[in-house]
Motif scaffolding. Structure first.
Motif, mmCIF file in Angstrom:
data_model
loop_
_atom_site.group_PDB
_atom_site.id
_atom_site.type_symbol
_atom_site.label_atom_id
_atom_site.label_comp_id
_atom_site.label_asym_id
_atom_site.label_seq_id
_atom_site.Cartn_x
_atom_site.Cartn_y
_atom_site.Cartn_z
ATOM 1 N N ASN A 168 48.362 86.265 55.022
ATOM 2 C CA ASN A 168 47.029 86.788 55.302
ATOM 3 C C ASN A 168 46.536 86.283 56.655
ATOM 4 O OD1 ASN A 168 43.754 86.701 54.704
ATOM 5 N ND2 ASN A 168 44.805 88.361 53.648
ATOM 6 N N THR A 169 45.595 87.020 57.199
ATOM 7 C CA THR A 169 45.010 86.663 58.502
ATOM 8 C C THR A 169 43.879 85.656 58.403
ATOM 9 O OG1 THR A 169 43.435 88.478 58.259
ATOM 10 C CG2 THR A 169 45.472 88.942 59.462
ATOM 11 N N GLY A 170 43.346 85.451 57.198
ATOM 12 C CA GLY A 170 42.063 84.771 57.080
ATOM 13 C C GLY A 170 40.941 85.774 57.272
ATOM 14 N N GLY A 171 39.766 85.401 56.773
ATOM 15 C CA GLY A 171 38.650 86.341 56.846
ATOM 16 C C GLY A 171 37.343 85.630 57.126
ATOM 17 N N SER A 172 36.257 86.355 57.183
ATOM 18 C CA SER A 172 36.328 87.765 56.847
ATOM 19 C C SER A 172 36.687 88.650 58.044
ATOM 20 C CB SER A 172 35.001 88.231 56.249
ATOM 21 O OG SER A 172 33.931 88.073 57.149
ATOM 22 N N SER A 173 36.646 88.089 59.276
ATOM 23 C CA SER A 173 36.929 88.894 60.473
ATOM 24 C C SER A 173 38.434 88.963 60.739
ATOM 25 C CB SER A 173 36.207 88.303 61.686
ATOM 26 O OG SER A 173 34.854 88.045 61.426
ATOM 27 N N GLY A 174 39.209 89.193 59.681
ATOM 28 C CA GLY A 174 40.654 89.119 59.811
ATOM 29 C C GLY A 174 41.263 90.215 60.648
ATOM 30 N N GLY A 175 40.722 91.426 60.562
ATOM 31 C CA GLY A 175 41.256 92.498 61.383
ATOM 32 C C GLY A 175 41.071 92.227 62.867
ATOM 33 N N SER A 176 39.930 91.681 63.238
ATOM 34 C CA SER A 176 39.677 91.368 64.641
ATOM 35 C C SER A 176 40.646 90.312 65.156
ATOM 36 C CB SER A 176 38.232 90.883 64.819
ATOM 37 O OG SER A 176 37.315 91.940 64.690
ATOM 38 N N ALA A 177 40.861 89.246 64.372
ATOM 39 C CA ALA A 177 41.765 88.187 64.811
ATOM 40 C C ALA A 177 43.196 88.690 64.913
ATOM 41 C CB ALA A 177 41.678 87.009 63.850
ATOM 42 N N ALA A 178 43.628 89.522 63.970
ATOM 43 C CA ALA A 178 44.979 90.068 64.025
ATOM 44 C C ALA A 178 45.155 90.969 65.237
ATOM 45 C CB ALA A 178 45.279 90.843 62.745
ATOM 46 N N ALA A 179 44.141 91.793 65.528
ATOM 47 C CA ALA A 179 44.228 92.697 66.676
ATOM 48 C C ALA A 179 44.363 91.924 67.985
ATOM 49 C CB ALA A 179 42.997 93.603 66.715
ATOM 50 N N VAL A 180 43.623 90.847 68.116
ATOM 51 C CA VAL A 180 43.675 90.057 69.347
ATOM 52 C C VAL A 180 45.010 89.318 69.446
ATOM 53 C CG1 VAL A 180 42.629 88.088 70.545
ATOM 54 C CG2 VAL A 180 41.179 89.868 69.547
ATOM 55 N N ALA A 181 45.464 88.707 68.360
ATOM 56 C CA ALA A 181 46.722 87.972 68.388
ATOM 57 C C ALA A 181 47.909 88.883 68.660
ATOM 58 C CB ALA A 181 46.932 87.243 67.062
ATOM 59 N N ASP A 182 47.850 90.123 68.177
ATOM 60 C CA ASP A 182 48.975 91.048 68.339
ATOM 61 C C ASP A 182 48.909 91.827 69.645
ATOM 62 O OD1 ASP A 182 51.389 91.690 67.011
ATOM 63 O OD2 ASP A 182 50.615 93.655 66.479
ATOM 64 N N GLY A 183 47.959 91.489 70.510
ATOM 65 C CA GLY A 183 47.889 92.136 71.813
ATOM 66 C C GLY A 183 47.364 93.548 71.781
ATOM 67 N N LEU A 184 46.621 93.926 70.724
ATOM 68 C CA LEU A 184 46.070 95.280 70.663
ATOM 69 C C LEU A 184 44.878 95.423 71.597
ATOM 70 C CD1 LEU A 184 46.238 96.027 66.820
ATOM 71 C CD2 LEU A 184 48.054 96.052 68.538
ATOM 72 N N LEU A 185 44.154 94.349 71.800
ATOM 73 C CA LEU A 185 43.043 94.294 72.756
ATOM 74 C C LEU A 185 42.727 92.827 73.013
ATOM 75 C CD1 LEU A 185 41.008 93.655 70.278
ATOM 76 C CD2 LEU A 185 40.348 96.043 70.463
ATOM 77 N N PRO A 186 41.996 92.530 74.092
ATOM 78 C CA PRO A 186 41.791 91.124 74.450
ATOM 79 C C PRO A 186 40.600 90.455 73.793
ATOM 80 C CG PRO A 186 40.955 92.520 76.199
ATOM 81 C CD PRO A 186 41.558 93.447 75.179
ATOM 82 N N ILE A 187 39.708 91.238 73.210
ATOM 83 C CA ILE A 187 38.470 90.668 72.693
ATOM 84 C C ILE A 187 37.947 91.556 71.576
ATOM 85 C CG2 ILE A 187 37.121 91.867 74.482
ATOM 86 C CD1 ILE A 187 35.228 89.475 74.489
ATOM 87 N N ALA A 188 37.478 90.930 70.500
ATOM 88 C CA ALA A 188 36.949 91.691 69.371
ATOM 89 C C ALA A 188 35.803 90.912 68.747
ATOM 90 C CB ALA A 188 38.037 91.963 68.334
ATOM 91 N N GLU A 189 34.992 91.638 67.988
ATOM 92 C CA GLU A 189 33.832 91.015 67.351
ATOM 93 C C GLU A 189 34.221 90.272 66.085
ATOM 94 O OE1 GLU A 189 29.664 92.201 65.106
ATOM 95 O OE2 GLU A 189 31.484 93.405 64.922
ATOM 96 N N GLY A 190 33.594 89.127 65.908
ATOM 97 C CA GLY A 190 33.579 88.466 64.626
ATOM 98 C C GLY A 190 32.135 88.235 64.212
ATOM 99 N N SER A 191 31.896 88.147 62.920
ATOM 100 C CA SER A 191 30.608 87.670 62.427
ATOM 101 C C SER A 191 30.898 86.530 61.472
ATOM 102 C CB SER A 191 29.801 88.788 61.761
ATOM 103 O OG SER A 191 30.511 89.357 60.678
ATOM 104 N N ASP A 192 29.915 85.645 61.276
ATOM 105 C CA ASP A 192 30.233 84.351 60.671
ATOM 106 C C ASP A 192 29.067 83.872 59.831
ATOM 107 O OD1 ASP A 192 30.692 81.472 60.383
ATOM 108 O OD2 ASP A 192 32.204 81.673 61.960
#
Length: 514
Positions: A168-192
């Motif tokens: 798992n990526t961890g959450g709840s902003s897991g899609g954003s972290a995965a996208a950044v780590a996989d080079g899909l884009l350089p910056i994404a939103e998280g909320s906390d």
């Protein structure tokens, strides 16, 4: 506009060239007209289409909107207009309480809300687009209502960790972290609200920044004042570099009258803070925040990583905070208080005609419904008793930070867990023989949602090939200290080679076909 030098001109080739470019680099090359916003966005879209099927980071792609916005940003470059700090840089929103007009908002994968649309802006969307010039490509996966530290839900399923797709990526902003780590884009939103920026950043090996309470406005409706009674809520950036996060904060921070807790006065220069020395700073190190059982691999990586601050001339001292309650008591307090905020949102939807807990109860996992029942039983006195516990944590953190500039801890108590495939992946129930709440009890992050202090998760290294995060906590409103320490650590212990693990992982037939 000129194409990138050495590029073949195809979106896929440029996608590979730019995959791990920083937001700062992309913005600079767009300003210099070495790259056009249109080709940068097309390159990001090509990489998403090729790789997202494996990581399940994006759950909605607003490609028509993105391409339209890219053309508008390109015209601004050609016309010589003033450009925002992130002009033409691809970014993304999280699919939770994070909105762009016309885009779906399932609030973390609630099946009944698959086609729900909120025609308003969250602060991240509004400021990244209008102030920063960024181009939003879509929305990323989240856990249902943000109520767990993993990223999974019944509608979209789990996000998968680019370092190991079984995890798992961890959450709840897991899609954003995965996208950044996989080079899909350089910056994404998280909320906390309990660590949802820092938790997935730790497991995905990226940098996640949660600002001081009030530093970035949080636009809540119908109850803007609930953000103080619940664990404090935040929006912030997830990036691969500290500089990119600082640039985003320069865009995001600043007073907004719609948020009654928004800080007035000018915001500091966050980017300048990344160039500041930390020599002479007093840094407290807590290996466990007094009460958390910590996996040995995590403890070893963070215990070595904290020595980097001594190399930079800071004074590091191991401390205890004086926490007297068990970690299970404290995670239960977080769960009750955050569920009250959830219940308010669900009640507002019911008054508007959508009774999710009545008509769509099966959309909610049993762990969530358990806390619904606990919160519904709470009295006003119970609420204030929980606030008193929250105050104890505040006093403990304040006591350490009265004598130190920063507090450093592990971000999480355990490595990434396996995805279960049933839409209901949980964290561990036991660490080192000690029971913990599988929703949030293994996260050393929610302490600062009780208190409002700024905090970041920095990639500290790898344990058994998986990322480990180190949390840096600053005094209230002293975001510049956290950024300075983060940037110093990045210079002394650079983590960027670790993304080769993600970039070089084999793609399956589904991705190769796309």
């Amino acid at each position: 506009m000129n194409r990138a030098q050495g590029s073949t001109g195809s979106p896929q080739a440029l996608s590979d060239d730019l995959a791990y470019a920083t937001a700062a680099e992309l913005a600079m090359r767009i300003r210099r007209r070495e790259l056009s916003p249109v080709e940068v966005v097309d390159a990001a879209i090509a990489r998403i289409e090729a790789r997202n099927p494996s990581v399940n980071a994006f759950v909605h792609l607003g490609l028509d909107d993105a391409r339209t916005q890219a053309r508008l940003t390109e015209r601004a470059v050609v016309a010589g207009e003033d450009l925002g700090p992130l002009h033409g840089v691809p970014s993304a929103l999280k699919d939770l309480f994070d909105f762009k007009p016309g885009w779906p908002a399932s609030l973390g994968g609630i099946r009944a809300l698959e086609n729900n649309v909120v025609n308003g802006y969250c602060a991240f969307c509004e400021r990244m687009e209008h102030r920063g010039g960024a181009v939003l490509l879509g929305k990323t996966n989240s856990s249902l209502m943000g109520f767990r530290g993993t990223c999974d839900n019944y509608l979209f399923g789990a996000s998968r960790n680019p370092f190991d797709l079984t995890k798992n990526t961890g959450g709840s902003s897991g899609g954003s972290a995965a996208a950044v780590a996989d080079g899909l884009l350089p910056i994404a939103e998280g909320s906390d609200a309990g660590g949802s920026i820092r938790i997935p950043s730790a497991w995905c090996g990226v940098y996640g920044y949660k600002p001081s309470f009030g530093r970035v406005p949080f636009l809540a409706s119908p109850n803007a004042f609930g953000n103080a009674d619940s664990p404090f809520l935040f929006e912030g950036p997830i990036t691969r570099t500290v500089e990119d996060a600082a640039i985003a904060l320069d865009v995001l921070a600043g007073y907004d009258a719609r948020d009654p807790f928004s800080l007035t006065g000018p915001a500091p220069d966050f980017t300048a803070a990344t160039r500041r020395s930390i020599r002479g700073l007093r840094i407290a190190y807590s290996p466990d925040l007094d009460v958390f059982p910590i996996d040995r691999g995590i403890a070893d990586v963070v215990g070595e990583a904290v020595r980097a601050f001594e190399e930079a001339g800071a004074h590091v001292e191991e401390v205890t905070l004086g926490i007297t309650r068990s970690q299970r008591e404290l995670s239960d307090v977080w769960s009750r208080l955050y569920m009250l905020l959830n219940l308010q949102a669900l009640d507002d939807m019911k008054r508007r005609g959508t009774d999710l807990l009545g008509d769509h109860r099966a959309d909610f996992p049993p762990e969530y419904l358990y806390w619904v029942e606990q919160a519904e039983r709470m009295s006003g006195l119970d609420f204030f008793r929980d606030q008193a516990v929250r105050t104890e944590v505040h006093h403990a953190l304040r006591g350490v930070l009265d004598d130190h500039d920063l507090l450093v801890t592990p971000t999480l108590a355990c490595p990434p867990v396996d995805n279960t495939g049933d839409g209901n992946t949980l964290g561990p129930s036991v660490i080192n023989g000690e029971p913990v709440d599988p929703l949030i009890g293994w996260c050393l992050t929610y302490f600062v949602n009780f208190t409002g202090h700024p905090a970041a998760s920095v990639p500290a290294g790898l344990s058994d090939g998986l990322p480990v995060g180190m949390q840096i906590i600053g005094r209230r409103d002293a975001d510049v200290d956290v950024l300075a320490a983060s940037a110093t650590f990045e210079r002394l212990r650079p983590w960027h080679r670790s993304y080769e693990i993600c970039a070089e992982r084999p793609l399956g037939p589904q991705e190769l076909a796309s």
